[in-house]
Design an enzyme around this catalytic site. Sequence first.
Site, PDB file in Angstrom:
ATOM      1  N   THR A  99      -0.489   3.233  -8.729  1.00 57.71           N
ATOM      2  CA  THR A  99      -1.178   3.284  -7.442  1.00 57.71           C
ATOM      3  C   THR A  99      -2.186   4.416  -7.542  1.00 57.71           C
ATOM      4  O   THR A  99      -1.815   5.575  -7.711  1.00 57.71           O
ATOM      5  CB  THR A  99      -0.187   3.524  -6.293  1.00 57.71           C
ATOM      6  OG1 THR A  99       0.685   2.400  -6.219  1.00 57.71           O
ATOM      7  CG2 THR A  99      -0.915   3.674  -4.972  1.00 57.71           C
ATOM      8  N   LYS A 174      -2.899  -2.221  -1.891  1.00 58.87           N
ATOM      9  CA  LYS A 174      -1.748  -1.314  -1.936  1.00 58.87           C
ATOM     10  C   LYS A 174      -1.872  -0.241  -0.841  1.00 58.87           C
ATOM     11  O   LYS A 174      -0.877   0.165  -0.245  1.00 58.87           O
ATOM     12  CB  LYS A 174      -1.640  -0.657  -3.318  1.00 58.87           C
ATOM     13  CG  LYS A 174      -0.465   0.317  -3.475  1.00 58.87           C
ATOM     14  CD  LYS A 174       0.899  -0.386  -3.431  1.00 58.87           C
ATOM     15  CE  LYS A 174       2.068   0.599  -3.367  1.00 58.87           C
ATOM     16  NZ  LYS A 174       2.424   1.198  -4.645  1.00 58.87           N
ATOM     17  N   LYS A 242       0.917  11.313  -2.229  1.00 57.45           N
ATOM     18  CA  LYS A 242      -0.253  11.044  -3.087  1.00 57.45           C
ATOM     19  C   LYS A 242      -0.967   9.775  -2.624  1.00 57.45           C
ATOM     20  O   LYS A 242      -2.187   9.740  -2.468  1.00 57.45           O
ATOM     21  CB  LYS A 242       0.214  10.881  -4.542  1.00 57.45           C
ATOM     22  CG  LYS A 242      -0.895  10.565  -5.513  1.00 57.45           C
ATOM     23  CD  LYS A 242      -0.813   9.310  -6.372  1.00 57.45           C
ATOM     24  CE  LYS A 242       0.454   8.589  -6.594  1.00 57.45           C
ATOM     25  NZ  LYS A 242       0.319   7.341  -7.385  1.00 57.45           N
TER      26      LYS A 242
END
Lengths: 296, 296
Positions: A99, A174, A242
């Site tokens: 990701t 995502k 993150k």
Amino acid sequence: MRAIETVGFIGTGIMGAPMAGHLIEAGYTLRVHNRTRAKAQPLLDAGAAWCDTPAEAARGADAVFSIVGYPRDVEEVILGADGALSAAEKGAILCDMTTSRPALAERIWREARARGVGALDAPVSGGDTGARKATLAIMVGGDEADFQRLRPLLETMGRTVRRIGPAGAGQHAKMVNQILIAGTMMGMAEAFTYGRAAGLDLRTVLDVVGTGAAGSSALANLGPRVLAGDFEPGFIMDHFIKDMQIALQDAGARQLDLPALRLAADLYRRAAESDLGRKGTQALCKSVADHNRVPL
Amino acid sequence: MRAIETVGFIGTGIMGAPMAGHLIEAGYTLRVHNRTRAKAQPLLDAGAAWCDTPAEAARGADAVFSIVGYPRDVEEVILGADGALSAAEKGAILCDMTTSRPALAERIWREARARGVGALDAPVSGGDTGARKATLAIMVGGDEADFQRLRPLLETMGRTVRRIGPAGAGQHAKMVNQILIAGTMMGMAEAFTYGRAAGLDLRTVLDVVGTGAAGSSALANLGPRVLAGDFEPGFIMDHFIKDMQIALQDAGARQLDLPALRLAADLYRRAAESDLGRKGTQALCKSVADHNRVPL
């Protein structure tokens, strides 16, 4: 177009190791690289060849997968001096499953294309359980032809494999996934705090509300863990932070105002600062309860 | 203890009318009151007796249900000069199914008890569809004995009927439900805005993310409506704002800091101010997209 036989795999951690394992089981010849060699040992025992650098893993490979930690790691293992692209064969396809930043995925696609190499971004959802059971959801960005070539390999790792759009679109999808989860987790954390402050037996409450309009996958899977005091990671809080930072950065570049995502990132950072960063995302419930001096 | 035969029902709107209808079908004798008589007509046609005031509906009744708009309406129809309690028989049970203030539910319970009358708070989840299909989730606060007496009646209206705890606990559980939904809806609104700003086909994205960790009842039921441009109410935004205000007021009284709930209430108020208040809760997606000048 040659068939895919030899596959480089960079990053054999909690996600990558079982994913690479599925490729070995499916009969592909694997060349693996990982920062810590010991973590790759089970794959080496299963027949994979060890490579000292990402470039070496890419040498002679028809496809190169990567799933590492942060965007800077992606940049290094793909675009760095010893990165996969430096050694990738013409006609090979790079597939980053970390990701990571959508803009970086677009840059990788452009630089790869300039060398006659294909590139897909293919982040996953489903955690380590999904990786082990090959039930991941895989969101793919990139060219349709590259997607079709790698599809059989992706399908050894995931149950739902869909191309969303051009390079970067997998990462964007995502982010949509993570923004949804950010909202749901905040609601869960504050709902639990409110309910416990009001003296409710949350098990009984969840029995009633969990099947109705307030129901969610997070509530069903993580709610019982929270009530059992289990904050061990399915998905690590630091990694979720993150992801939210990537989404906020991308949203900022588009001048989007997303205050709920901003708040979720703030609340998760506060939780991480109180030593919960290596716990699972459900530990936000503990952090919010603690902040309000409410025993969960 | 006498069996329950005659039932007062106050508030025959979009929720109350079908709920009262289930009681008639189950063989109970109904005495109904509503602010607008016309809305009670189908129930009168089905055999219910019209009553000009809440007090009259309570006269001779073994149980009195109410489901009205705001806490001030609850206060009036139960505790007011012409309210149900003024005429309730000793041994009767009042059951307020409005989503209302937990503290008001406790006050009603105390005042009722002082007159030898029982009281339950029993807010519902499931919307008008759940009311029509008798599939509501019903969260009950009050005495166990009163709950057991009214349980057969509640089970004609709902599928999941649970006593959560003492007076007020039903309302608190409903607040837990609404806080969960508040978080999920914010996540959904910002995820849709982000996804569309990034140029994604949200239908494809929802196919992938909807079945995974980001899945929720709201996303499954309301997501497709948003993508179809359908903002008509299942659950009206103005009512949801009322519910969040109740939760914030109660949380404030306990000195709880719930910033996500506060933000959700602010975002919903902004949506209501741009004329979406009578639309469904999913119209928050439109409001957030509009605010960011992103076409949904």
